[in-house]
Design a protein around this motif. Sequence first.
Motif, PDB file in Angstrom:
ATOM      1  N   GLN A  37       0.842  -1.211   0.000  1.00 55.36           N
ATOM      2  CA  GLN A  37       0.000   0.000   0.000  1.00 55.36           C
ATOM      3  C   GLN A  37       0.868   1.248   0.000  1.00 55.36           C
ATOM      4  OE1 GLN A  37      -0.774   2.329   2.810  1.00 55.36           O
ATOM      5  NE2 GLN A  37       1.074   1.466   3.778  1.00 55.36           N
ATOM      6  N   GLY A  38       2.035   1.166   0.652  1.00 55.98           N
ATOM      7  CA  GLY A  38       2.937   2.327   0.638  1.00 55.98           C
ATOM      8  C   GLY A  38       3.505   2.571  -0.749  1.00 55.98           C
ATOM      9  N   TYR A  39       3.902   1.479  -1.392  1.00 50.97           N
ATOM     10  CA  TYR A  39       4.486   1.588  -2.740  1.00 50.97           C
ATOM     11  C   TYR A  39       3.452   2.125  -3.718  1.00 50.97           C
ATOM     12  CZ  TYR A  39       7.325   0.129  -6.806  1.00 50.97           C
ATOM     13  OH  TYR A  39       8.070   0.097  -7.972  1.00 50.97           O
ATOM     14  N   GLN A  40       2.196   1.722  -3.518  1.00 48.77           N
ATOM     15  CA  GLN A  40       1.128   2.189  -4.422  1.00 48.77           C
ATOM     16  C   GLN A  40       0.873   3.685  -4.237  1.00 48.77           C
ATOM     17  OE1 GLN A  40      -3.026   1.503  -3.714  1.00 48.77           O
ATOM     18  NE2 GLN A  40      -3.300   0.533  -5.743  1.00 48.77           N
ATOM     19  N   ILE A  41       0.942   4.157  -2.999  1.00 48.37           N
ATOM     20  CA  ILE A  41       0.795   5.612  -2.749  1.00 48.37           C
ATOM     21  C   ILE A  41       1.843   6.359  -3.571  1.00 48.37           C
ATOM     22  CG2 ILE A  41       1.194   7.449  -1.034  1.00 48.37           C
ATOM     23  CD1 ILE A  41      -0.073   5.649   1.085  1.00 48.37           C
ATOM     24  N   LEU A  42       3.090   5.892  -3.510  1.00 51.58           N
ATOM     25  CA  LEU A  42       4.179   6.595  -4.214  1.00 51.58           C
ATOM     26  C   LEU A  42       4.030   6.462  -5.725  1.00 51.58           C
ATOM     27  CD1 LEU A  42       7.245   5.676  -1.951  1.00 51.58           C
ATOM     28  CD2 LEU A  42       5.733   7.656  -1.796  1.00 51.58           C
ATOM     29  N   ALA A  43       3.666   5.255  -6.186  1.00 58.16           N
ATOM     30  CA  ALA A  43       3.519   5.041  -7.636  1.00 58.16           C
ATOM     31  C   ALA A  43       2.430   5.961  -8.189  1.00 58.16           C
ATOM     32  CB  ALA A  43       3.182   3.576  -7.912  1.00 58.16           C
ATOM     33  N   ASN A  44       1.321   6.097  -7.451  1.00 58.56           N
ATOM     34  CA  ASN A  44       0.233   7.000  -7.893  1.00 58.56           C
ATOM     35  C   ASN A  44       0.747   8.438  -7.980  1.00 58.56           C
ATOM     36  OD1 ASN A  44      -1.472   4.874  -7.922  1.00 58.56           O
ATOM     37  ND2 ASN A  44      -2.630   5.436  -6.080  1.00 58.56           N
ATOM     38  N   MET A  45       1.464   8.856  -6.919  1.00 61.54           N
ATOM     39  CA  MET A  45       1.912  10.260  -6.895  1.00 61.54           C
ATOM     40  C   MET A  45       2.949  10.523  -7.977  1.00 61.54           C
ATOM     41  SD  MET A  45       2.054  11.069  -2.782  1.00 61.54           S
ATOM     42  CE  MET A  45       2.339  12.829  -2.975  1.00 61.54           C
ATOM     43  N   MET A  46       3.720   9.496  -8.335  1.00 63.84           N
ATOM     44  CA  MET A  46       4.733   9.675  -9.374  1.00 63.84           C
ATOM     45  C   MET A  46       4.101   9.775 -10.762  1.00 63.84           C
ATOM     46  SD  MET A  46       7.572  10.200  -7.983  1.00 63.84           S
ATOM     47  CE  MET A  46       8.888   9.971  -9.189  1.00 63.84           C
ATOM     48  N   GLN A  47       2.800   9.462 -10.835  1.00 58.06           N
ATOM     49  CA  GLN A  47       2.047   9.678 -12.088  1.00 58.06           C
ATOM     50  C   GLN A  47       1.360  11.038 -12.044  1.00 58.06           C
ATOM     51  OE1 GLN A  47       1.703   7.124 -14.510  1.00 58.06           O
ATOM     52  NE2 GLN A  47       3.169   5.996 -13.243  1.00 58.06           N
ATOM     53  N   GLY A  48       1.562  11.773 -10.951  1.00 58.32           N
ATOM     54  CA  GLY A  48       0.785  13.001 -10.757  1.00 58.32           C
ATOM     55  C   GLY A  48       1.508  14.254 -11.231  1.00 58.32           C
ATOM     56  N   THR A  49       1.270  15.350 -10.520  1.00 57.33           N
ATOM     57  CA  THR A  49       1.848  16.657 -10.894  1.00 57.33           C
ATOM     58  C   THR A  49       3.337  16.716 -10.493  1.00 57.33           C
ATOM     59  OG1 THR A  49       1.394  17.539  -8.696  1.00 57.33           O
ATOM     60  CG2 THR A  49      -0.383  17.741 -10.353  1.00 57.33           C
ATOM     61  N   GLU A  50       3.998  17.711 -11.012  1.00 55.64           N
ATOM     62  CA  GLU A  50       5.420  17.908 -10.658  1.00 55.64           C
ATOM     63  C   GLU A  50       5.559  18.053  -9.133  1.00 55.64           C
ATOM     64  OE1 GLU A  50       6.895  16.653 -13.590  1.00 55.64           O
ATOM     65  OE2 GLU A  50       8.329  17.405 -12.086  1.00 55.64           O
ATOM     66  N   ALA A  51       4.609  18.786  -8.558  1.00 58.43           N
ATOM     67  CA  ALA A  51       4.660  19.031  -7.093  1.00 58.43           C
ATOM     68  C   ALA A  51       4.554  17.700  -6.332  1.00 58.43           C
ATOM     69  CB  ALA A  51       3.517  19.951  -6.697  1.00 58.43           C
ATOM     70  N   GLN A  52       3.688  16.802  -6.851  1.00 54.37           N
ATOM     71  CA  GLN A  52       3.536  15.503  -6.165  1.00 54.37           C
ATOM     72  C   GLN A  52       4.815  14.662  -6.310  1.00 54.37           C
ATOM     73  OE1 GLN A  52      -0.141  14.434  -8.174  1.00 54.37           O
ATOM     74  NE2 GLN A  52      -1.284  14.571  -6.239  1.00 54.37           N
ATOM     75  N   LYS A  53       5.406  14.724  -7.500  1.00 55.58           N
ATOM     76  CA  LYS A  53       6.656  13.973  -7.707  1.00 55.58           C
ATOM     77  C   LYS A  53       7.741  14.505  -6.759  1.00 55.58           C
ATOM     78  CE  LYS A  53       5.644  12.976 -12.572  1.00 55.58           C
ATOM     79  NZ  LYS A  53       5.871  13.439 -13.954  1.00 55.58           N
ATOM     80  N   GLN A  54       7.775  15.830  -6.608  1.00 55.32           N
ATOM     81  CA  GLN A  54       8.752  16.440  -5.703  1.00 55.32           C
ATOM     82  C   GLN A  54       8.534  15.961  -4.254  1.00 55.32           C
ATOM     83  OE1 GLN A  54      11.475  17.971  -5.160  1.00 55.32           O
ATOM     84  NE2 GLN A  54      11.759  17.696  -7.376  1.00 55.32           N
ATOM     85  N   MET A  55       7.240  15.887  -3.872  1.00 57.84           N
ATOM     86  CA  MET A  55       6.915  15.437  -2.503  1.00 57.84           C
ATOM     87  C   MET A  55       7.443  14.019  -2.264  1.00 57.84           C
ATOM     88  SD  MET A  55       2.982  16.550  -1.842  1.00 57.84           S
ATOM     89  CE  MET A  55       2.748  15.894  -0.229  1.00 57.84           C
ATOM     90  N   VAL A  56       7.245  13.167  -3.288  1.00 60.36           N
ATOM     91  CA  VAL A  56       7.720  11.766  -3.163  1.00 60.36           C
ATOM     92  C   VAL A  56       9.236  11.747  -3.015  1.00 60.36           C
ATOM     93  CG1 VAL A  56       7.987   9.579  -4.390  1.00 60.36           C
ATOM     94  CG2 VAL A  56       5.769  10.770  -4.408  1.00 60.36           C
ATOM     95  N   GLN A  57       9.916  12.490  -3.922  1.00 64.51           N
ATOM     96  CA  GLN A  57      11.397  12.451  -3.879  1.00 64.51           C
ATOM     97  C   GLN A  57      11.898  12.995  -2.548  1.00 64.51           C
ATOM     98  OE1 GLN A  57      13.445  10.986  -6.388  1.00 64.51           O
ATOM     99  NE2 GLN A  57      14.744  11.080  -4.545  1.00 64.51           N
ATOM    100  N   ASP A  58      11.242  14.024  -2.055  1.00 60.21           N
ATOM    101  CA  ASP A  58      11.671  14.619  -0.770  1.00 60.21           C
ATOM    102  C   ASP A  58      11.466  13.614   0.373  1.00 60.21           C
ATOM    103  OD1 ASP A  58       9.933  16.355   1.650  1.00 60.21           O
ATOM    104  OD2 ASP A  58      12.093  16.640   1.341  1.00 60.21           O
ATOM    105  N   ALA A  59      10.338  12.890   0.336  1.00 61.65           N
ATOM    106  CA  ALA A  59      10.059  11.891   1.401  1.00 61.65           C
ATOM    107  C   ALA A  59      11.101  10.773   1.363  1.00 61.65           C
ATOM    108  CB  ALA A  59       8.650  11.318   1.218  1.00 61.65           C
ATOM    109  N   VAL A  60      11.432  10.310   0.152  1.00 63.76           N
ATOM    110  CA  VAL A  60      12.434   9.222   0.036  1.00 63.76           C
ATOM    111  C   VAL A  60      13.813   9.742   0.462  1.00 63.76           C
ATOM    112  CG1 VAL A  60      13.572   7.649  -1.583  1.00 63.76           C
ATOM    113  CG2 VAL A  60      11.092   8.002  -1.716  1.00 63.76           C
ATOM    114  N   ASN A  61      14.104  10.986   0.099  1.00 65.90           N
ATOM    115  CA  ASN A  61      15.398  11.574   0.528  1.00 65.90           C
ATOM    116  C   ASN A  61      15.500  11.573   2.046  1.00 65.90           C
ATOM    117  OD1 ASN A  61      15.904  12.055  -2.133  1.00 65.90           O
ATOM    118  ND2 ASN A  61      15.533  14.281  -2.027  1.00 65.90           N
ATOM    119  N   ARG A  62      14.381  11.796   2.735  1.00 63.81           N
ATOM    120  CA  ARG A  62      14.408  11.853   4.222  1.00 63.81           C
ATOM    121  C   ARG A  62      14.339  10.477   4.881  1.00 63.81           C
ATOM    122  NH1 ARG A  62       9.960  13.724   5.759  1.00 63.81           N
ATOM    123  NH2 ARG A  62       8.954  14.351   3.803  1.00 63.81           N
ATOM    124  N   PHE A  63      13.753   9.497   4.197  1.00 61.77           N
ATOM    125  CA  PHE A  63      13.560   8.200   4.874  1.00 61.77           C
ATOM    126  C   PHE A  63      14.527   7.099   4.410  1.00 61.77           C
ATOM    127  CE2 PHE A  63      10.213   8.364   7.965  1.00 61.77           C
ATOM    128  CZ  PHE A  63       9.485   9.498   7.645  1.00 61.77           C
TER     129      PHE A  63
END
Length: 314
Positions: free
Chosen positions: A166-192
């Motif tokens: 379910q976590g991977y699906q949240i990220l996969a969905n957001m990576m299909q989204g807007t630039e801002a959503q992609k940035q949010m994903v990359q920032d979260a992965v950078n922190r975790f």
Amino acid sequence: MEVNIEQLEKDFQAKIDAGISIEPKDWMPERYRHQLIRMMSQHAHSEVVGMLPEGNWITRAPSLMRKMVLLAKVQDEAGHGLYIYSATETLGISRDEMINQLLTGKAKYSSIFNYPTLNWADMGAIGWLVDGAAIVNQTALAKCSFGPYARAMLRICKEENFHQKQGYQILANMMQGTEAQKQMVQDAVNRFWWPSLMMFGPSDKNSPNSDELMRWKVKLYSNDDLRQRFIDRTVPQAEAIGIKIPDDKLKWNEKTRHYEWGEINWDEFYAVIGGNGPCNRLRMKQRNDAHKNGQWVREAAIAFAEKRKKNKAA
Ligand code: 3HC
């Protein structure tokens, strides 16, 4: 009749070497019991404290479906904690004593839960990375020498797979989204990313407990081996949805068939497990407040159980 401890220890090790499961009523070295209580109780504490960072986002989930999935996951974690507390009690320590060790800061819980969850992408990063790391660690523990712990892991691993997906699906969905959503994903992965690697513990050369735990097949693989296994399986998943792993030394080694990667910030690791991470104080306050506020529930449950016992006896 004089007990021959040496012989008992020899027979115990022979059982371990033969892959025979150790059960609560079996003779075991006091040190084996102590190590299991330490490791299992801290595992249970991790499950319960781990509910806090994600619980923070249940009321702010972006849809009813996402709210229900996150709610189910957080409830699962509570169950994992109770499961492992029960397995630990078979070693002769009470639930109250374990809880007291957590609430007074005597016991540890996983460092990963001392990082803040800043936005919804963090829910994806935690499910994918943190539960992904837990799966690598716990599938090994499902074959460990202490029966109740190994059996608890079987049920828990099945649920962790749902958590990770379910976590991977949240990220996969957001990576299909807007630039801002992609940035949010990359920032979260950078922190975790790096704190997730720290979940496997210090490097093998700095792990005071590993030798003993591996001799007794409580740990079947070393900290570094499990960490490498996690990296090898997770990097392709990141690439599949366009996430960049925040490690410029990461590269595939065709010869070893493993990823090479950079260096963990061990100062940060030891600071966090020493109580000086970004959220240690907040998590401990939340846990202590929850325990205090839940006093009436525990009293009511005990009173109900005593009344029922009296009625049965009458
Ligand atoms: N966070 C906090 N403390 C840690 C740690 C971490 N990530 N890694 C190591 N430590 C502590 C150890 O507890 C030990 O301290 P102690 O002797 O005071 O207990 C010290 O650092 C030295 O580390 P060692 O490698 O010698 O300790 P272990 O051999 O116990 O290995 C471990 C550490 C790999 C965490 C091992 O204890 C283990 O596999 N535990 C069971 C699994 C577990 O606890 N997982 C925690 C996450 S639970 C989770 O993710 C839930 C999921 O649903 C999200």
